[in-house]
Design an enzyme around this catalytic site. Structure first.
Site, PDB file in Angstrom:
ATOM      1  N   ARG A 111     -13.170 -30.904  17.684  1.00  0.00           N
ATOM      2  CA  ARG A 111     -13.207 -31.162  16.235  1.00  0.00           C
ATOM      3  C   ARG A 111     -12.105 -30.413  15.503  1.00  0.00           C
ATOM      4  NH1 ARG A 111     -16.698 -34.323  18.736  1.00  0.00           N
ATOM      5  NH2 ARG A 111     -18.093 -35.450  17.330  1.00  0.00           N
ATOM      6  N   GLY A 112     -11.156 -29.884  16.217  1.00  0.00           N
ATOM      7  CA  GLY A 112      -9.992 -29.272  15.563  1.00  0.00           C
ATOM      8  C   GLY A 112     -10.153 -27.806  15.212  1.00  0.00           C
ATOM      9  N   TYR A 269     -23.569 -30.205  23.293  1.00  0.00           N
ATOM     10  CA  TYR A 269     -23.512 -29.429  22.041  1.00  0.00           C
ATOM     11  C   TYR A 269     -24.146 -30.205  20.881  1.00  0.00           C
ATOM     12  CZ  TYR A 269     -20.638 -25.460  23.533  1.00  0.00           C
ATOM     13  OH  TYR A 269     -20.192 -24.308  24.115  1.00  0.00           O
ATOM     14  N   ARG A 324      20.863 -27.901   4.249  1.00  0.00           N
ATOM     15  CA  ARG A 324      21.505 -27.038   3.249  1.00  0.00           C
ATOM     16  C   ARG A 324      22.313 -27.939   2.327  1.00  0.00           C
ATOM     17  NH1 ARG A 324      24.646 -22.349   6.223  1.00  0.00           N
ATOM     18  NH2 ARG A 324      25.146 -21.715   4.098  1.00  0.00           N
ATOM     19  N   HIS A 325      22.665 -27.434   1.174  1.00  0.00           N
ATOM     20  CA  HIS A 325      23.575 -28.157   0.291  1.00  0.00           C
ATOM     21  C   HIS A 325      24.888 -28.391   1.038  1.00  0.00           C
ATOM     22  CE1 HIS A 325      25.618 -24.320   0.032  1.00  0.00           C
ATOM     23  NE2 HIS A 325      24.407 -23.770  -0.148  1.00  0.00           N
ATOM     24  N   ASN A 331      31.240 -21.105  -0.533  1.00  0.00           N
ATOM     25  CA  ASN A 331      31.248 -21.065   0.940  1.00  0.00           C
ATOM     26  C   ASN A 331      32.693 -21.008   1.431  1.00  0.00           C
ATOM     27  OD1 ASN A 331      28.491 -23.452   1.266  1.00  0.00           O
ATOM     28  ND2 ASN A 331      28.424 -21.208   1.311  1.00  0.00           N
ATOM     29  N   GLY A 337      25.963 -16.055  -2.747  1.00  0.00           N
ATOM     30  CA  GLY A 337      25.239 -16.249  -4.012  1.00  0.00           C
ATOM     31  C   GLY A 337      25.955 -17.191  -4.959  1.00  0.00           C
ATOM     32  N   ARG A 375      24.677 -26.569  -6.549  1.00  0.00           N
ATOM     33  CA  ARG A 375      25.127 -27.125  -5.273  1.00  0.00           C
ATOM     34  C   ARG A 375      24.051 -27.954  -4.572  1.00  0.00           C
ATOM     35  NH1 ARG A 375      24.826 -21.546  -5.210  1.00  0.00           N
ATOM     36  NH2 ARG A 375      23.900 -20.419  -3.440  1.00  0.00           N
ATOM     37  N   GLU A 395      18.515 -19.620  -3.776  1.00  0.00           N
ATOM     38  CA  GLU A 395      18.947 -18.761  -2.662  1.00  0.00           C
ATOM     39  C   GLU A 395      18.531 -17.300  -2.884  1.00  0.00           C
ATOM     40  OE1 GLU A 395      19.250 -18.268   0.167  1.00  0.00           O
ATOM     41  OE2 GLU A 395      21.258 -18.499   0.986  1.00  0.00           O
ATOM     42  N   TYR A 406      31.407 -10.864   2.191  1.00  0.00           N
ATOM     43  CA  TYR A 406      30.828  -9.836   3.070  1.00  0.00           C
ATOM     44  C   TYR A 406      31.849  -8.710   3.281  1.00  0.00           C
ATOM     45  CZ  TYR A 406      27.037 -13.107   4.315  1.00  0.00           C
ATOM     46  OH  TYR A 406      25.956 -13.960   4.283  1.00  0.00           O
ATOM     47  N   GLN A 461      20.787 -21.272   2.874  1.00  0.00           N
ATOM     48  CA  GLN A 461      20.685 -20.664   4.201  1.00  0.00           C
ATOM     49  C   GLN A 461      19.440 -19.779   4.363  1.00  0.00           C
ATOM     50  OE1 GLN A 461      23.920 -19.390   7.143  1.00  0.00           O
ATOM     51  NE2 GLN A 461      23.988 -17.798   5.601  1.00  0.00           N
ATOM     52  N   LEU A 464      16.004 -21.733   3.856  1.00  0.00           N
ATOM     53  CA  LEU A 464      15.605 -22.618   4.952  1.00  0.00           C
ATOM     54  C   LEU A 464      15.241 -21.816   6.196  1.00  0.00           C
ATOM     55  CD1 LEU A 464      18.017 -25.649   4.407  1.00  0.00           C
ATOM     56  CD2 LEU A 464      15.639 -25.398   3.715  1.00  0.00           C
TER      57      LEU A 464
HETATM   58  O1  F6P Z   1      26.707 -17.574   2.614  1.00  0.00           O
HETATM   59  C1  F6P Z   1      25.864 -18.505   2.063  1.00  0.00           C
HETATM   60  C2  F6P Z   1      24.545 -17.901   1.640  1.00  0.00           C
HETATM   61  O2  F6P Z   1      23.697 -18.931   1.238  1.00  0.00           O
HETATM   62  C3  F6P Z   1      24.651 -16.826   0.532  1.00  0.00           C
HETATM   63  O3  F6P Z   1      24.604 -17.327  -0.761  1.00  0.00           O
HETATM   64  C4  F6P Z   1      23.493 -15.923   0.850  1.00  0.00           C
HETATM   65  O4  F6P Z   1      23.586 -14.647   0.255  1.00  0.00           O
HETATM   66  C5  F6P Z   1      23.585 -15.881   2.334  1.00  0.00           C
HETATM   67  O5  F6P Z   1      23.949 -17.192   2.743  1.00  0.00           O
HETATM   68  C6  F6P Z   1      22.300 -15.509   3.031  1.00  0.00           C
HETATM   69  O6  F6P Z   1      22.579 -15.289   4.393  1.00  0.00           O
HETATM   70  P1  F6P Z   1      22.578 -13.803   5.000  1.00  0.00           P
HETATM   71  O7  F6P Z   1      21.205 -13.307   4.744  1.00  0.00           O
HETATM   72  O8  F6P Z   1      22.870 -14.022   6.458  1.00  0.00           O
HETATM   73  O9  F6P Z   1      23.621 -12.975   4.313  1.00  0.00           O
END
Ligand code: F6P
Length: 544
Positions: A111-112, A269, A324-325, A331, A337, A375, A395, A406, A461, A464
């Site tokens: 029954r799940g 049962y 993703r967009h 990018n 961000g 985006r 995001e 980075y 990113q 998701l």
């Molecule tokens: O680089 C694209 C992105 O969506 C950024 O806007 C975001 O800060 C980042 O990815 C998140 O990925 P990470 O946690 O690996 O830095």
């Protein structure tokens, strides 16, 4: 408190923002009065873009760090105020240690029950509660194997063993259920949050025993979760799953024999089954997963969340698509961000996406969810489906690092940056978020996703990654490294135990924004599965 994480994270961000504003004022006043040496501008990593006043590498943030370090030196407070040095810090998991819930399943075989137990465990573990399923069938098999090894006595667990008129077997099954409950209670006392007693618990007297036992324990909440099902197709599918997916009870039988025996077991049962109606008990009765839900005496934050989650589940076939967009201008520039528009290649992706989705979904209805950022909205613009925007899908907020590359962050704050790599799930950007914060804000999205049918999420990113980790039950430490490439659609097909997955990558180039785990660390080992997990023997060893 279970919700303290949410409150804490929101108020923390607001608090940080307010602190920064106050500090900016104070610094300016001090500078004007000559108390501070003039701010020396730190050369930005990128010569064209000066860092924001309070951005990483920005002059005000560095002054703020130095000034607050000095002001803390003479502090006699028993616990010093939290450090504000750097661009972020590791934030510990909220304290869930007070949460102690026993979820006792009720229901006939097929029954799940195990489906609901498994879903509940995955959901709560995603939210970082410590959850464990105590499966009485597994304990029965392990005990029988041990008996066979020690005494050479082989117990027969065919349908006869489950007959109520077999007094000896009934007594043995009762004591197995009790033993399993004892293991569960012990585990809760050792720090667990939610223990799921996966057994039939199909009579009033069995439930009364559980209730009496739990009454002896302080602070443990007992909820019964009954799974009823009168849909012959679902029952047949569950029976097939049992006989064909490696259930250890049937490993030595042909599928035909196994099917017959299992159906007999069910009818044994049925002879004694009593649906849950005891008015004083706290329970949730679910009929045909989501068709009808009865709730009685469910109180408190976590119990209500559990009930709300289970109410939203359904098992109608559907697909969940993630994309993703399209590639964004940020990018291409390597910036994180922001709210930039799509690059020309990102626009190509937006134009190609409708054909891919409609080829897949055909005439079936679909709803597209985007974030509120340009985006994702741009990427969805040509899709001929109903669209919804969710703020919760925005995001991960990189706080003071928003808009930086980075490399810029690493140059300006090398130590701090290394901290994020060391413990990415727990790391919260100053004025921004951690992956944990994102998981917390995505909880309503998961609730809604469970309720809905075909959904396409055009997201980001980090977002998701969090959603993907829920559907594939992946651990928090691996979550921030899951590969979700640009210009790729991930199609998930939920199954009884996990999701099938297909990926479609469109032949439109895009930059790679995935940053692998630092070399020294172990790379995550992601193996999504739809197999039912029969709980490993180690888990029941303590009772042997
Ligand atoms: O680089 C694209 C992105 O969506 C950024 O806007 C975001 O800060 C980042 O990815 C998140 O990925 P990470 O946690 O690996 O830095």
């Amino acid at each position: 408190m279970a919700d303290s994480g949410t409150l804490h994270s929101d108020s923390n961000s607001r608090g940080i923002a307010a602190d920064l504003a106050r500090a900016a004022d104070a610094l300016e006043t001090m500078q004007a009065s000559g108390e501070l040496a003039p701010v020396v501008t730190v050369a930005p990593a990128s010569p064209n873009v000066p860092p924001a006043l309070f951005g990483a590498g920005g002059p005000m943030l560095k002054r703020f760090d130095e000034s607050t370090v000095a002001s803390r030196k003479g502090s006699t407070a028993p616990s010093p105020p939290p450090s504000v040095k750097g661009i972020g810090k590791k934030v510990a998991k909220p304290d869930y240690s007070e949460q102690k819930i026993v979820v006792a399943m009720v229901g006939l075989p097929a029954r799940g029950k195990s489906y609901l137990s498994n879903k509940l465990m995955i959901y709560l573990r995603w939210l970082e509660y410590d959850v464990k399923v105590f499966n009485v069938g597994q304990l029965r098999r392990t005990k029988a194997r041990q008996k066979a090894q020690k005494l050479g006595v082989k117990e027969n667990h065919n349908a006869e063993f489950f007959s109520h008129s077999n007094a000896q077997a009934t007594q043995s099954r009762d004591s197995l259920a009790e033993e399993s409950l004892e293991m569960l209670i012990k585990w809760l006392k050792e720090g667990g949050n939610v223990g799921i007693h996966d057994a039939t618990n199909s009579t009033k007297s069995r439930r009364a025993k559980i209730e009496a036992r739990l009454a002896k324990e302080k602070g443990m909440i007992l909820i019964f979760l009954e799974s009823l099902c009168d849909d012959p197709a679902v029952i047949a599918a569950n029976v097939e799953l049992k006989v064909s997916q490696g259930d250890p009870d049937y490993k030595d039988m042909s599928p035909d024999e196994a099917r017959k025996d299992f159906l007999r077991r069910i009818s044994e049962y049925e002879k004694v089954y009593e649906t849950i109606t005891e008015p004083h008990l706290s329970y949730l009765r679910i009929k045909n997963v989501g068709e009808e839900v009865t709730m009685s005496r469910i109180n408190g934050y976590l119990s209500s969340r559990i009930a709300f989650y289970l109410m939203n589940l359904h098992i109608r076939p559907r697909n969940i698509f993630f994309s993703r967009h399209g590639e964004s201008q940020y990018n291409v520039e390597g910036k994180i961000g922001g709210d930039s528009l799509l690059s020309p290649r990102g626009m190509q992706y937006a134009k190609a996406l409708p054909a891919l989705i409609t080829d897949n979904i055909g005439e079936k209805p679909l709803t597209v969810w985007t974030s509120t950022l340009k985006r994702t909205i741009q990427t969805a613009q040509y899709l001929p489906y109903t669209k919804l925007t969710w703020k919760s899908l925005d995001e991960l907020d990189a706080g003071v690092c928003d808009g930086m590359t980075y490399e810029e962050i690493e140059q300006a704050y090398p130590d701090d940056y290394a901290n994020r790599d060391e413990d990415k799930f727990n790391y919260r950007y100053r004025g921004g978020e951690s992956y944990r914060d994102v998981v917390v804000r995505l909880e309503p999205v998961i609730m809604e996703l469970e309720r809905q049918e075909n959904i396409l999420i055009i997201g980001h990113q980090a977002i998701l990654r969090c959603l993907y980790a829920y559907f594939h039950h992946l651990p928090q430490a691996d979550l921030p490294y899951i590969k979700i490439p640009l210009h790729t659609v991930i199609k998930l097909t939920p199954k009884a135990y996990g999701c099938d997955e297909e990926r479609y990558t469109l032949p439109i180039n895009a930059v790679d924004t995935h940053r692998p785990k630092p070399k020294a660390a172990k790379q995550p080992n992601v193996h999504p599965t739809t197999q039912r997990i029969y709980y490993v023997e180690e888990e029941v060893k303590t009772s042997a």
